[in-house]
Design an enzyme around this catalytic site. Structure first.
Site: not given
Ligand code: E4P
Length: 219
Positions: A83
């Site tokens: 990622k």
């Molecule tokens: C995606 O891979 C992220 O981990 C994620 O959905 C983060 O979202 P949030 O921190 O806004 O909940």
């Protein structure tokens, strides 16, 4: 549309996987900080359990650092997806890693242009953050998802759209109607997805009627 779990907690991930709710995992540094005492050990557990894509985020801020971390992470297991954030060094690193057939998920995507750059870098997944945008301006996360879907289909782009930053069960339905390929969902939302009061009420009635009937199944 496939469902992934958005969590770094091996217990949550194991429960969701055993319940048959998910086919992959997305983690991020904040989720790791929230649930983990020993991240390498937790990642090892998660990778032993899940036979599907597991996104693990780099934390380097330079091109070289992201490539080095991404390469090392990809060697942990064939299911690792590296990622990488949608920043300029990130797009360069993503292109390099993808050219070596390493699966990459471009995260923190907030514009169509970022999604186009991700596609041009040849990555496997792009993650638009719906909830964070919707919180700033109503439905703007869903508008972004629509734009990415439309532009990707205009050019037959193979990068998969992974709807992220989910806040409620209805967001998943909206993402599916727009055409996201995958939606990554927090544990507390995932485990509530199967429930509906009319399903419960209907099942209670079926079972009461059945017990009163004296019948048996033809098995
Ligand atoms: C995606 O891979 C992220 O981990 C994620 O959905 C983060 O979202 P949030 O921190 O806004 O909940």
């Amino acid at each position: 549309m496939q469902l992934f779990i958005d969590s770094a907690d091996p217990i949550e991930i194991e429960n969701a996987y055993r319940l048959g709710l998910i086919s992959g995992v997305t983690t991020n540094p904040s989720l790791a900080a929230k649930s983990s005492q020993d991240y390498p050990k937790d990642i090892e557990k998660i990778l032993r359990l899940i036979h599907g894509p597991v996104s693990i985020e780099t934390v380097a801020t330079t091109y070289e650092g992201m490539v080095a971390e991404g390469t090392a992470l990809s060697r942990l297991n064939k299911h690792v997806v590296v990622k990488i954030p949608c920043v300029s060094e990130g797009f360069m690193a993503a292109k390099k890693l993808s050219s070596h057939n390493i699966a990459v998920n471009m995260t923190l995507c907030f514009t169509l242009n970022q999604a186009l750059l991700a596609a041009n870098a040849g990555v496997l997944f792009v993650s638009p953050f719906l909830g964070r945008l919707n919180e700033i301006e109503r439905n703007s996360g869903f508008e972004l998802l629509k734009k990415i879907k439309q532009a990707y289909s205009n050019y037959n782009i193979k990068t998969k759209i992974l709807a992220a930053s989910i806040r409620q069960a209805e967001d998943i339905e909206t993402a599916a109607l727009i055409g996201a390929d995958i939606c990554t969902v927090p544990y507390n939302i995932l485990i509530g997805l199967s429930a509906h009061p009319l399903t419960k009420k209907g099942l209670d009635k079926f079972l009461t009627d059945w017990k009163g009937s004296g019948l048996s199944l033809p098995v």
